[in-house]
Design an enzyme around this catalytic site. Structure first.
Site, PDB file in Angstrom:
ATOM      1  N   GLY A 239     -28.763  86.382  20.036  1.00 38.37           N
ATOM      2  CA  GLY A 239     -28.489  86.948  21.356  1.00 38.37           C
ATOM      3  C   GLY A 239     -27.674  86.116  22.308  1.00 38.37           C
ATOM      4  N   PRO A 274     -28.595  83.325  15.271  1.00 44.59           N
ATOM      5  CG  PRO A 274     -27.367  81.340  15.135  1.00 44.59           C
ATOM      6  CD  PRO A 274     -28.696  81.943  14.768  1.00 44.59           C
ATOM      7  N   GLY A 275     -25.601  85.172  15.856  1.00 44.45           N
ATOM      8  CA  GLY A 275     -24.511  85.888  15.199  1.00 44.45           C
ATOM      9  C   GLY A 275     -23.220  85.661  15.966  1.00 44.45           C
ATOM     10  NE  ARG A 276     -22.321  89.096  21.301  1.00 41.82           N
ATOM     11  CZ  ARG A 276     -22.065  90.410  21.235  1.00 41.82           C
ATOM     12  NH1 ARG A 276     -20.830  90.833  21.248  1.00 41.82           N
ATOM     13  NH2 ARG A 276     -23.050  91.285  21.168  1.00 41.82           N
ATOM     14  NE  ARG A 312     -18.490  93.734  20.514  1.00 38.59           N
ATOM     15  CZ  ARG A 312     -18.381  93.328  21.749  1.00 38.59           C
ATOM     16  NH1 ARG A 312     -17.193  93.025  22.239  1.00 38.59           N
ATOM     17  NH2 ARG A 312     -19.436  93.198  22.516  1.00 38.59           N
ATOM     18  CB  CYS A 342      -6.881 112.568  17.144  1.00 38.97           C
ATOM     19  SG  CYS A 342      -8.258 112.307  16.004  1.00 38.97           S
ATOM     20  CE1 TYR A 371     -23.365  92.358  15.517  1.00 42.17           C
ATOM     21  CE2 TYR A 371     -22.682  90.912  17.294  1.00 42.17           C
ATOM     22  CZ  TYR A 371     -23.623  91.305  16.373  1.00 42.17           C
ATOM     23  OH  TYR A 371     -24.823  90.643  16.299  1.00 42.17           O
TER      24      TYR A 371
HETATM   25  N1  LLP Z   1     -31.307  89.135  15.135  1.00 42.20           N
HETATM   26  C1  LLP Z   1     -31.529  90.462  15.219  1.00 42.20           C
HETATM   27  C2  LLP Z   1     -32.817  90.986  14.806  1.00 42.20           C
HETATM   28  C3  LLP Z   1     -30.518  91.314  15.706  1.00 42.20           C
HETATM   29  O1  LLP Z   1     -30.744  92.613  15.785  1.00 42.20           O
HETATM   30  C4  LLP Z   1     -29.276  90.759  16.107  1.00 42.20           C
HETATM   31  C5  LLP Z   1     -28.203  91.636  16.617  1.00 42.20           C
HETATM   32  C6  LLP Z   1     -29.087  89.372  15.970  1.00 42.20           C
HETATM   33  C7  LLP Z   1     -30.121  88.585  15.493  1.00 42.20           C
HETATM   34  C8  LLP Z   1     -27.791  88.694  16.332  1.00 42.20           C
HETATM   35  O2  LLP Z   1     -27.514  88.820  17.671  1.00 42.20           O
HETATM   36  P1  LLP Z   1     -26.256  88.016  18.322  1.00 42.20           P
HETATM   37  O3  LLP Z   1     -26.570  86.527  18.242  1.00 42.20           O
HETATM   38  O4  LLP Z   1     -25.053  88.356  17.557  1.00 42.20           O
HETATM   39  O5  LLP Z   1     -26.221  88.512  19.722  1.00 42.20           O
HETATM   40  N2  LLP Z   1     -22.581  95.597  17.944  1.00 42.20           N
HETATM   41  C9  LLP Z   1     -22.962  94.961  19.182  1.00 42.20           C
HETATM   42  C10 LLP Z   1     -24.064  93.928  18.996  1.00 42.20           C
HETATM   43  C11 LLP Z   1     -25.294  94.458  18.309  1.00 42.20           C
HETATM   44  C12 LLP Z   1     -26.324  93.387  18.044  1.00 42.20           C
HETATM   45  C13 LLP Z   1     -27.348  93.850  17.083  1.00 42.20           C
HETATM   46  N3  LLP Z   1     -28.334  92.892  16.746  1.00 42.20           N
HETATM   47  C14 LLP Z   1     -21.725  94.379  19.835  1.00 42.20           C
HETATM   48  O6  LLP Z   1     -20.622  94.542  19.314  1.00 42.20           O
HETATM   49  O7  LLP Z   1     -21.806  93.798  20.909  1.00 42.20           O
END
Ligand code: LLP
Length: 421
Positions: A239, A274-276, A312, A342, A371
């Site tokens: 997050g 962490p992802g983003r 996005r 379109c 994403y």
């Molecule tokens: N853990 C869980 C259980 C999650 O559902 C998520 C993201 C993460 C970790 C990683 O979160 P991050 O560190 O990336 O914030 N498509 C959307 C974001 C959806 C996030 C879904 N879950 C976007 O493009 O902003």
């Protein structure tokens, strides 16, 4: 910090001119910097130095094999949400013992695959799922390691579609029911309760919501201790936000400090997902200007990437900076940057001041590493674009552009439509 910089007015990814790649493979394409990916993962991981922890990269942000392999090689774990991500994770080289599995709707076949591979833990999101996992573990003669994903009812102050820790969201189990779940689990013979988990949302730009969530989780852990239920892992989810425009999210070190401070002396191994923050600013989408179309009210820059390539902006009104690959002069224009699809929702930027580009120019859509490709689609029978990774002065295509044959792979016309009438 990332490795997309101008040298002599030309955009480079590490030491590779973006233009060189475009000439070789055409546009659009996603481009990632190996140095940025490695750096971001290491900085995040090291921010928790001294703490017993496991950083599980969240594969949903970007699940390309080459990218996953970088984090597996750095000793990372993986957070998955589907059988497909488990498959990818194993292919990329993650040890199953470092894989955690979250998600509200795990199917039987997915649960079975995770059990047979011996993943670290299931982050369970309902009592019915808990029972099913117990049954499936019994069936396969194993014991499932489980954490309950708790919904701490915390406002992460982010876009409503990516906020997950509020009572009204479908995610996790409320505090009271979670307590019931831990109690019930002690009677389930094929469940081993080893953790507690939460994930409150994405693109969070303050530390406070994480601390609030952690405070709630701590309370639950103490209640469990009184019930003689002792767990080992505290999973704080992902997050942490990034800078797309002018956001000022906490640095990984500040985020880590906030979490570690709030955790106090809880004797638990910390898991982070962490992802983003790892991949977001490590990737760009490169697109070419097809046409300029001045209109009575506004001007449109029509490019060859659309909402099917990067959804996005359309889905979350998300901001992505758009930079010219070749800098020329200082003149700017104000325009909508739109794709070939379109739909009026097919835009990458609205009413944006950007370089005074002309037909044929290349543009870089920044911060597209998270994403981006993973949410792309074949809408309008558009081909999924290639992905490229640069490292130093070399680059390699890590996913080829789809072909028209790929587009119809697996499709067939039924016999009854082939009959002559
Ligand atoms: N853990 C869980 C259980 C999650 O559902 C998520 C993201 C993460 C970790 C990683 O979160 P991050 O560190 O990336 O914030 N498509 C959307 C974001 C959806 C996030 C879904 N879950 C976007 O493009 O902003």
């Amino acid at each position: 910090m990332h490795h997309f910089n101008y040298i002599d007015n030309e955009l480079f990814c590490e030491n590779v001119p973006v233009n060189t790649i475009a000439k070789k493979i055409g546009t659009p394409f996603y481009l990632y910097s190996h140095a940025t990916l490695t750096r971001h993962f290491s900085i995040f991981e090291q921010a928790f130095e001294g703490v017993d922890r496991l950083v599980c990269f969240s594969g949903k942000a970007n699940s390309s094999l080459a990218i996953l392999k970088i984090f597996a090689d750095l000793g990372g774990g993986l957070d998955i949400v589907s059988g497909g991500e488990l498959f990818r994770g194993l292919k990329a080289g993650f040890t199953p013992q470092k894989i955690v599995y979250s998600g509200v709707g795990k199917r039987i076949d997915e649960i079975d695959a995770a059990l047979s591979n011996g993943i670290l833990m299931f982050n369970v999101e309902s009592l019915e799922e808990l029972e099913l996992i117990d049954q499936r573990a019994k069936e396969s003669g194993t014991t499932a390691s489980v954490a309950l994903r708790v919904n701490p009812n915390v406002d992460p102050k982010t876009h409503p579609y990516i906020s997950t820790g509020l009572r009204k969201n479908k995610f996790g189990i409320d505090m009271e029911t979670a307590l019931e779940g831990y109690r019930a689990a002690s009677r389930l013979q094929h469940i081993r309760m080893i953790g507690i988990d939460c994930h409150i949302g994405s693109q969070i730009t303050e530390a406070r919501p994480f601390q609030d969530a952690l405070d709630s989780l701590k309370e639950l852990v103490h209640q469990l201790q009184h019930m003689d239920i002792h767990i080992r892992y505290l999973d704080m989810g992902g997050g942490l936000g990034i800078t797309y425009d002018d956001e000022k999210p906490p640095l990984p070190s500040e985020y880590a400090r906030a979490i570690v401070e709030s955790m106090g002396d809880l004797p638990l191994t910390l898991i982070l997902e962490p992802g983003r923050v790892i991949v977001g600013n490590a990737g760009i989408l490169v697109t070419r200007v097809l046409y300029r179309k001045p209109g009575p009210d506004k001007e449109f820059i029509i490019v060859d990437a659309g909402m099917n390539d990067l959804i996005r902006p359309t889905l979350y009104s998300a901001y992505h900076a758009i930079k010219p690959v070749e800098l020329s002069g200082g003149a700017t224009i104000r325009a909508d940057v739109v794709g070939p699809i379109c739909e009026s929702g097919d835009f990458l930027a609205l009413d944006r001041e950007l370089a005074d580009v002309v037909k044929g120019d290349l543009l870089a859509v920044m911060s597209a590493g998270a994403y981006g490709f993973v949410m792309s689609s074949n809408y309008c029978s558009r081909l999924r674009v290639p992905e490229v990774m640069a490292m130093g002065d070399t680059f390699e295509v890590i996913r080829t552009r789809q072909t028209y044959d790929d587009l119809i792979a697996g499709e067939s016309v039924p016999e009854f439509l082939k009959e002559e009438r």
